[in-house]
Enzyme design. Sequence first.
Site, short mmCIF file in Angstrom:
data_model
loop_
_atom_site.label_atom_id
_atom_site.label_comp_id
_atom_site.label_asym_id
_atom_site.label_seq_id
_atom_site.Cartn_x
_atom_site.Cartn_y
_atom_site.Cartn_z
CD GLU A 141 -2.20 -7.52 2.90
OE1 GLU A 141 -1.95 -6.35 2.53
OE2 GLU A 141 -2.72 -7.78 3.99
CB ALA A 196 -0.89 -0.02 1.23
CD GLU A 242 1.70 -5.39 5.72
OE1 GLU A 242 2.46 -6.32 6.07
OE2 GLU A 242 0.98 -5.44 4.70
N GLY A 260 0.78 -4.97 0.90
CA GLY A 260 -0.40 -5.04 0.04
C GLY A 260 -0.11 -5.73 -1.29
#
Length: 261
Positions: A113, A67, A133, A110
């Site tokens: 993911e 992200a 993270e 992300g």
Amino acid sequence: EKQYEFILTSRPADGVGLITLNRPKALNALSTPLFTELNDAVKAFDDDDGVRAVVLTGSERAFAAGADIKEMKDKQFAEVFKGKFLESWSLLTTVRKPIIAAVSGYALGGGCELALMCDIILASPTAVFGQPEISIGVIPGGGGTQRLAHAIGKSRTMELVLTGRNFSAQEAAEWGVVSRVVGEGEGVVLKEAIELAQVIASKSAIAVQAGKEAVNAAYEHTLNEGLRYERRVFHSLFATKDQKEGMAAFAEKRKPTWSHS
Ligand code: CAA
């Protein structure tokens, strides 16, 4: 094809749609504008009868480095909660057509993911996965804790999520996160993903979509419910033209011609 700012779309082969994340300066960091475009492209391919399998890729250096940290850093709880931050990411998991991730380079946070949301992952030997993270004071928010736990079990997932350490393409293959590691070389993983997509696109689309739905049920149902679900979906395919055509073609020793219905 529609023009986007942060992704590219194309049709590299009959029945195959390709989405390439294209934000090279940020290693394909998944900003909100990028994800909005990605969702739009995924939906457009899902709605398009000419597309029967989708490939999602990044660059040689990065599938996606997570992200967008710069976009997230000043956000407040109320904003992310009320704005349902990252909830829109799951659109990818609601489409009927299979999505194959072709992963080269970084697939972190992300990005990891995003790959895990796809139906099949092929990895280049250069692929580096991880959920880092914890090192920036948070935890995965795009499904990492759940999808990794399903894929590789509790102990490995805990180790990865709590230390943030990366894992290699080789480890990903040993653990079953990816279906295989392809040979070395630039573009090899994308080429193989497109070939795989072509094989899938050459089958009956309605059967492929039913197959995807049934496999996904294994992650949502108990074994008994899943088996019953599979049987029901199997039964329902006897209402399709492609079941008649596929079985008739076998009996007549010829190739089937699918109507995908
Ligand atoms: N967000 C925003 N920008 C990012 C980014 C990210 N996730 N990852 C890389 N970039 C940017 C860098 O800031 C840099 O930009 P500038 O040139 O403007 O400085 C550019 O991309 C190139 O990156 P680096 O210079 O850092 O490249 P490197 O080769 O030295 O390192 C890397 C590569 C190890 C991947 C490193 O960039 C990195 O650690 N990135 C962050 C990885 C990460 O923590 N991801 C998880 C994000 S949180 C998340 O994803 C939450 C969730 O669950 C959804």
